[in-house]
Design a protein around this motif. Structure first.
Motif, short mmCIF file in Angstrom:
data_model
loop_
_atom_site.label_atom_id
_atom_site.label_comp_id
_atom_site.label_asym_id
_atom_site.label_seq_id
_atom_site.Cartn_x
_atom_site.Cartn_y
_atom_site.Cartn_z
N MET A 111 0.75 -0.96 -0.10
CA MET A 111 0.11 0.10 -0.16
C MET A 111 0.99 1.05 -0.19
O MET A 111 0.47 2.21 -0.77
N GLU A 112 2.08 1.22 0.77
CA GLU A 112 2.96 2.52 0.61
C GLU A 112 3.47 2.58 -1.04
O GLU A 112 3.36 3.78 -1.40
N PHE A 113 3.66 1.78 -1.56
CA PHE A 113 4.26 1.51 -3.07
C PHE A 113 3.10 2.22 -4.06
O PHE A 113 3.05 2.95 -4.74
N ALA A 114 1.78 1.78 -3.74
CA ALA A 114 0.58 2.06 -4.15
C ALA A 114 0.36 3.77 -3.95
O ALA A 114 -0.09 4.09 -5.17
N GLU B 22 2.55 5.99 -3.47
CA GLU B 22 3.61 6.62 -4.24
C GLU B 22 3.27 6.55 -5.78
O GLU B 22 3.41 7.59 -6.26
N ALA B 23 2.65 5.43 -6.21
CA ALA B 23 2.20 5.14 -7.54
C ALA B 23 1.08 6.24 -7.90
O ALA B 23 1.08 7.15 -8.77
N LEU B 24 0.20 6.33 -6.89
CA LEU B 24 -0.70 7.49 -7.27
C LEU B 24 -0.33 8.91 -7.35
O LEU B 24 -0.86 9.72 -7.99
N LEU B 25 0.61 9.19 -6.30
CA LEU B 25 1.20 10.40 -6.46
C LEU B 25 1.92 10.79 -7.69
O LEU B 25 1.84 11.71 -8.46
N ALA B 26 2.72 9.70 -8.17
CA ALA B 26 3.49 9.69 -9.31
C ALA B 26 2.59 9.94 -10.42
O ALA B 26 2.55 10.82 -11.41
N ARG B 27 1.49 9.41 -10.52
CA ARG B 27 0.27 9.41 -11.58
C ARG B 27 -0.25 10.74 -11.58
O ARG B 27 -0.45 11.45 -12.72
N MET B 28 -0.39 11.13 -10.30
CA MET B 28 -1.01 12.76 -10.31
C MET B 28 -0.27 13.90 -10.87
O MET B 28 -0.60 14.87 -11.51
N GLU B 29 1.08 13.55 -10.65
CA GLU B 29 2.28 14.38 -11.03
C GLU B 29 2.45 14.14 -12.46
O GLU B 29 3.35 14.89 -13.09
N LEU C 16 5.86 1.69 -9.83
CA LEU C 16 5.44 1.46 -8.40
C LEU C 16 4.40 0.54 -8.29
O LEU C 16 4.35 -0.07 -7.30
N PHE C 17 3.25 0.64 -8.95
CA PHE C 17 2.13 -0.28 -8.99
C PHE C 17 2.79 -1.66 -9.33
O PHE C 17 2.14 -2.49 -8.73
N GLU C 18 3.75 -1.93 -10.16
CA GLU C 18 4.15 -3.37 -10.17
C GLU C 18 4.93 -3.67 -9.23
O GLU C 18 4.74 -4.93 -8.69
N LYS C 19 5.57 -3.02 -8.21
CA LYS C 19 6.07 -3.27 -7.15
C LYS C 19 5.08 -3.58 -5.97
O LYS C 19 5.44 -4.80 -5.27
N ALA C 20 3.99 -2.80 -5.88
CA ALA C 20 3.00 -2.98 -4.86
C ALA C 20 2.17 -4.41 -5.43
O ALA C 20 2.00 -5.23 -4.55
N LEU C 21 1.98 -4.54 -6.49
CA LEU C 21 1.32 -5.91 -7.16
C LEU C 21 2.12 -7.10 -6.60
O LEU C 21 1.64 -8.15 -6.23
N SER C 22 3.35 -7.01 -6.83
CA SER C 22 4.51 -8.10 -6.46
C SER C 22 4.03 -8.45 -5.00
O SER C 22 3.98 -9.63 -4.42
#
Length: 185
Positions: free
Chosen positions: A12-15, A17-24, A33-39
């Motif tokens: 969830m921490e990676f997710a 961060e991924a959402l923040l990167a997507r918003m940026e 980051l989503f791939e790391k969270a998925l793993s």
């Protein structure tokens, strides 16, 4: 804290961060980051003890993993995880959410392909599967890339052990398909 909780929290921490990167507007970082969270979330799913009291946790994590797969464009994997939940007796509230995710997945399959650019080194080639693996120089992640069958030999001869720049597309199933390859400057 047990292992499942640790894995889920890190995912969830990676997710986040991924959402923040997507918003940026940094879609490449978001996908990584989503791939790391998925793993991590998949690891949590398959670490849940197989007892009746842990069933809800299993389905919640499974739904979360499916959503993460969807968010990083791994649609085939998202579909597999959704089907696992739907076919193995998910509780009503999870079943409904899996169906909603399934509808979003069907809608996404009609969307245009996602363009990717990577710079890295080819580390593996498989002529039988017409694919190469690239280690991205920046993220250090490995990517499996499908290449045209008639070009696999030429790609290996021309670009093995050299840093290359790849333009590719990720299709609706999450497969990365080579469009162009050249030596990196």
């Amino acid at each position: 804290m047990n292992m499942v909780t640790v894995l889920h929290k890190k995912a969830m921490e990676f997710a986040d961060e991924a959402l923040l990167a997507r918003m940026e507007g940094n879609e490449k970082a978001a996908t990584l980051l989503f791939e790391k969270a998925l793993s991590l979330e998949k690891e949590a799913v398959f670490t849940v003890p197989n007892s009746s009291q842990d069933k809800d946790s299993y389905f919640i994590l499974l739904r979360s993993a499916a959503s993460l797969a969807f968010n990083c464009g791994r649609y085939r994997e998202a579909r597999k995880l959704i089907n696992m939940g739907l076919e193995s007796g998910a509780p009503t509230f999870i079943y409904k959410e899996l169906r909603e995710l399934e509808a979003r997945l069907s809608e996404a399959n009609t969307q245009p392909l996602h363009k990717l650019e990577m710079v890295g080194t080819i580390t593996h080639a498989n002529a039988n599967k017409s694919e190469i693996r690239l280690r991205d120089s920046r993220s250090k992640e490995y990517y499996r890339i499908v290449v045209p069958n008639h070009l696999i030999d030429e790609i290996v001869k021309s670009y093995w052990a050299a840093e290359v720049k790849i333009a590719a597309q990720r299709d609706a199933s999450g497969t990365i398909i080579l469009e162009k390859i050249s030596k990196a400057a």
